[in-house]
Design an enzyme around this catalytic site. Structure first.
Site, PDB file in Angstrom:
ATOM      1  N   THR A 123      12.201  38.309  72.930  1.00  0.00           N
ATOM      2  CA  THR A 123      12.113  36.876  72.941  1.00  0.00           C
ATOM      3  C   THR A 123      13.301  36.247  73.371  1.00  0.00           C
ATOM      4  O   THR A 123      14.471  36.507  73.278  1.00  0.00           O
ATOM      5  CB  THR A 123      12.050  36.213  71.276  1.00  0.00           C
ATOM      6  OG1 THR A 123      12.060  34.884  71.403  1.00  0.00           O
ATOM      7  CG2 THR A 123      13.056  36.921  70.314  1.00  0.00           C
ATOM      8  N   ASP A 124      13.184  34.957  74.125  1.00  0.00           N
ATOM      9  CA  ASP A 124      14.212  34.122  74.549  1.00  0.00           C
ATOM     10  C   ASP A 124      15.075  33.602  73.423  1.00  0.00           C
ATOM     11  O   ASP A 124      16.200  33.186  73.667  1.00  0.00           O
ATOM     12  CB  ASP A 124      13.631  32.949  75.301  1.00  0.00           C
ATOM     13  CG  ASP A 124      12.904  31.842  74.530  1.00  0.00           C
ATOM     14  OD1 ASP A 124      12.461  32.091  73.363  1.00  0.00           O
ATOM     15  OD2 ASP A 124      12.362  30.891  75.126  1.00  0.00           O
ATOM     16  N   GLU A 125      14.571  33.718  72.182  1.00  0.00           N
ATOM     17  CA  GLU A 125      15.436  33.365  71.157  1.00  0.00           C
ATOM     18  C   GLU A 125      16.589  34.039  70.990  1.00  0.00           C
ATOM     19  O   GLU A 125      17.573  33.610  70.281  1.00  0.00           O
ATOM     20  CB  GLU A 125      14.700  33.285  69.991  1.00  0.00           C
ATOM     21  CG  GLU A 125      13.529  32.227  69.825  1.00  0.00           C
ATOM     22  CD  GLU A 125      12.913  31.770  68.552  1.00  0.00           C
ATOM     23  OE1 GLU A 125      13.576  31.894  67.437  1.00  0.00           O
ATOM     24  OE2 GLU A 125      11.667  31.319  68.797  1.00  0.00           O
ATOM     25  N   TYR A 147      15.697  35.485  62.044  1.00  0.00           N
ATOM     26  CA  TYR A 147      14.491  36.209  62.679  1.00  0.00           C
ATOM     27  C   TYR A 147      14.936  36.771  64.285  1.00  0.00           C
ATOM     28  O   TYR A 147      15.014  37.770  64.740  1.00  0.00           O
ATOM     29  CB  TYR A 147      13.196  35.191  63.226  1.00  0.00           C
ATOM     30  CG  TYR A 147      12.526  35.541  64.322  1.00  0.00           C
ATOM     31  CD1 TYR A 147      11.921  36.768  64.394  1.00  0.00           C
ATOM     32  CD2 TYR A 147      12.749  34.681  65.581  1.00  0.00           C
ATOM     33  CE1 TYR A 147      11.275  37.099  65.618  1.00  0.00           C
ATOM     34  CE2 TYR A 147      11.844  34.973  66.569  1.00  0.00           C
ATOM     35  CZ  TYR A 147      11.238  36.139  66.609  1.00  0.00           C
ATOM     36  OH  TYR A 147      10.429  36.665  67.799  1.00  0.00           O
ATOM     37  N   LYS A 151      15.443  40.524  66.098  1.00  0.00           N
ATOM     38  CA  LYS A 151      15.066  40.869  67.664  1.00  0.00           C
ATOM     39  C   LYS A 151      16.233  41.262  68.238  1.00  0.00           C
ATOM     40  O   LYS A 151      16.065  41.978  69.335  1.00  0.00           O
ATOM     41  CB  LYS A 151      14.345  39.583  68.092  1.00  0.00           C
ATOM     42  CG  LYS A 151      12.999  39.233  67.643  1.00  0.00           C
ATOM     43  CD  LYS A 151      11.968  40.442  67.634  1.00  0.00           C
ATOM     44  CE  LYS A 151      11.289  40.657  68.976  1.00  0.00           C
ATOM     45  NZ  LYS A 151      10.314  41.575  68.963  1.00  0.00           N
TER      46      LYS A 151
HETATM   47  P1  TYD Z   1       7.589  27.658  66.154  1.00  0.00           P
HETATM   48  O1  TYD Z   1       6.212  27.408  66.436  1.00  0.00           O
HETATM   49  O2  TYD Z   1       7.990  27.877  64.668  1.00  0.00           O
HETATM   50  O3  TYD Z   1       8.430  28.534  67.080  1.00  0.00           O
HETATM   51  P2  TYD Z   1       9.912  28.698  67.445  1.00  0.00           P
HETATM   52  O4  TYD Z   1      10.823  28.414  66.076  1.00  0.00           O
HETATM   53  O5  TYD Z   1      10.081  30.022  67.624  1.00  0.00           O
HETATM   54  O6  TYD Z   1      10.563  27.979  68.293  1.00  0.00           O
HETATM   55  O7  TYD Z   1       8.310  26.145  66.156  1.00  0.00           O
HETATM   56  C1  TYD Z   1       8.214  25.447  67.466  1.00  0.00           C
HETATM   57  C2  TYD Z   1       9.057  23.994  67.229  1.00  0.00           C
HETATM   58  O8  TYD Z   1       8.259  23.476  66.272  1.00  0.00           O
HETATM   59  C3  TYD Z   1      10.370  24.476  66.495  1.00  0.00           C
HETATM   60  O9  TYD Z   1      11.262  23.214  67.237  1.00  0.00           O
HETATM   61  C4  TYD Z   1      10.140  23.921  65.212  1.00  0.00           C
HETATM   62  C5  TYD Z   1       8.928  22.849  65.321  1.00  0.00           C
HETATM   63  N1  TYD Z   1       8.136  22.816  63.988  1.00  0.00           N
HETATM   64  C6  TYD Z   1       7.925  21.609  63.326  1.00  0.00           C
HETATM   65  O10 TYD Z   1       8.351  20.410  63.710  1.00  0.00           O
HETATM   66  N2  TYD Z   1       6.951  22.045  62.422  1.00  0.00           N
HETATM   67  C7  TYD Z   1       6.060  23.073  62.166  1.00  0.00           C
HETATM   68  O11 TYD Z   1       5.568  22.945  60.839  1.00  0.00           O
HETATM   69  C8  TYD Z   1       6.646  24.052  62.509  1.00  0.00           C
HETATM   70  C9  TYD Z   1       6.091  25.377  62.143  1.00  0.00           C
HETATM   71  C10 TYD Z   1       7.577  24.140  63.745  1.00  0.00           C
END
Ligand code: TYD
Length: 340
Positions: A123-125, A147, A151
Site C-alpha cells: 500500500t502507499d500508506e 496497519y 504492511k
Molecule cells: P479509509 O477508506 O478508511 O482508507 P485509508 O484510511 O486507508 O485512507 O479512509 C479514507 C479517508 O476517509 C481517511 O482520510 C479517513 C476518512 N474517513 C472518514 O472521514 N469517515 C469514515 O467513517 C471513514 C471510514 C474514513
C-alpha cells in the site's frame, strides 16, 4: 501458469482473479482465503464457477500452503491476504500475524519450492503522509498507523528475502481503491450503504484530508502488469492522478445516492495524530511497463454506487453480521449516538 491468489475472497483479490480469468484464460487459478470477516464466499461465486479452485486456509499456516503448492504445482503467488482497515488497527487489533508473519511464510515457500515469482500487494500508506510533491518508489517508508506499519513489516520481509536469498519477489504499492464488492467499512462503501439506507455518515474532522483514489479494475491491471513484467526485487506504485479531499468525495457520493448534506455528520477525528493528511504517488515506473489507469473517478464512483444499489443482498448480509455491528458500535457509538 499455475497461479495461487491468496485473499481472493476479499475486494481487490477477487477483482484480480476476475481480470485474470478474462484476459489470461489459460492460467490455472487457485485461491486461498481465511474467510475472516472481510473475506466472503459471496464475493467469489463467479470466480469459482469460472474454474478457480478454492482452499480455506490462512497464509500463516505453512503446512497447509505447502500442501496446496505441491499438489497443484503452483508456479506463482500473488498475495492479497491482509488485514487492511486502519480504524480496526487503531482500535487495537493486531495485524502483524497476517501482514508480516504470513508474508514471511509465503516468501519462505517461494524459495523452498523454487517458484517463479511472489507478488506482494502492499500500500502507499507505507510511505506515511506527504504535504507536497509525490511518493516515488525510492522515498523512505515511514508508516504512521499500526496497519501501515504491519504492511511495511511485510515489505521488509520481502526486501530481506530478495537481498539474502534472491527469492523472486515484486512489491506493488496501491492507492486508495474503490469499486464493487468492497467490504462496507472503508470510506466509500461505508458511506454508500449508509446513504442508501438514509443514515448519517461520520466525516472525520473537517474532511480536508486528501486521498488518491484508483478504481479496483485499474489497480488489478497494475498488479497484473507488475506480475508479468516487473523487475524482481523492485516495488511499483499503483495509483491514479486523482487526488480528492474527503469532503469532495462525500459530495460525489451524496449526488450519486440522491442524498444531501443533512446526512453528513462531522465528528471529532478518531484517528488523531495517526490521520495521514495526504497521499500522492508518482506512477511513471509502472506506466513504463505499459500500464495506465483507465476509469475516470466520476464515472467509476457513479457505477460503484449503482452496483451497491443493485446488489443490496450482498452487503445487507454483511451488515447483519454481529462482528460488523460490534465494530461499528464500538468505533462510532459515541460520535454518532442516536444516529448510529
Ligand atoms: P479509509 O477508506 O478508511 O482508507 P485509508 O484510511 O486507508 O485512507 O479512509 C479514507 C479517508 O476517509 C481517511 O482520510 C479517513 C476518512 N474517513 C472518514 O472521514 N469517515 C469514515 O467513517 C471513514 C471510514 C474514513
Amino acid at each position: 501458469m499455475n497461479l495461487l491468489v491468496t485473499g481472493a475472497a476479499g475486494f481487490i483479490g477477487s477483482h484480480f482473479v476476475r481480470l485474470v480469468q478474462r484476459v489470461r484464460p489459460t492460467w490455472n487459478v487457485f485461491i486461498v482465503d481465511a474467510l475472516t470477516y472481510s473475506g466472503n464466499e459471496s464475493t467469489m461465486v463467479d470466480l469459482l464457477s469460472a474454474g478457480a479452485r478454492f482452499f480455506h486456509a490462512r497464509i500463516e499456516d505453512r503446512a497447509a500452503i505447502a500442501n496446496i503448492i505441491e499438489e497443484n504445482a503452483v508456479t506463482h503467488i500473488v498475495n492479497f491476504a491482509a488485514e487492511s482497515h486502519n480504524d480496526r488497527s487503531l482500535q487495537g487489533s493486531s495485524f502483524l500475524t497476517s501482514n508480516a508473519f504470513g508474508v514471511e511464510v509465503l516468501a519462505h515457500l517461494t524459495k523452498e519450492y523454487k517458484l517463479e515469482r511472489l507478488l506482494q500487494v502492499s500500500t502507499d500508506e507505507v510511505y506515511g503522509s506527504i504535504a507536497e510533491g509525490q511518493f516515488y518508489e525510492t522515498t523512505p517508508i515511514a508508516p504512521n498507523t499500526p496497519y501501515s506499519a504491519s504492511k511495511a513489516a511485510g515489505e521488509m520481509v520481502c526486501r530481506a528475502h530478495w537481498k539474502a536469498f534472491q527469492t523472486p519477489i515484486v512489491v506493488t504499492r496501491g492507492g486508495n481503491t474503490y469499486g464493487p464488492y468492497q467490504y462496507p467499512e472503508k470510506l466509500i462503501p461505508f458511506f454508500t450503504v449508509r446513504l442508501l439506507l438514509g443514515k448519517k455518515v461520520p466525516l472525520y474532522g473537517d474532511g480536508s484530508q486528501i486521498r488518491e483514489w484508483i478504481h479496483v479494475e485499474d489497480h488489478a491491471a497494475g498488479i497484473l502488469a507488475a506480475l508479468e513484467h516487473g523487475i524482481l526485487g523492485e516495488a511499483y506504485n499503483v495509483g491514479d492522478d486523482n487526488e480528492r479531499e474527503n469532503r469532495e468525495t462525500v459530495q460525489l457520493l451524496l449526488a450519486a445516492t440522491g442524498q444531501d448534506n443533512a446526512l453528513v455528520k462531522s465528528i471529532e477525528d478518531p484517528r488523531k495524530g495517526a490521520h495521514d493528511a495526504r497521499y500522492s504517488m508518482n506512477t511513471a515506473k509502472l506506466r513504463s511497463l505499459g500500464w495506465e489507469p483507465k476509469v475516470p473517478f466520476d464515472r467509476g464512483l457513479t457505477e460503484t454506487v449503482e452496483w451497491y444499489k443493485a446488489n443490496t443482498s450482498w452487503w445487507s448480509e454483511l451488515l447483519n453480521n454481529a462482528s460488523y455491528q460490534d465494530f461499528i458500535r464500538q468505533f462510532y457509538g459515541k460520535s454518532l449516538g442516536a444516529d448510529l
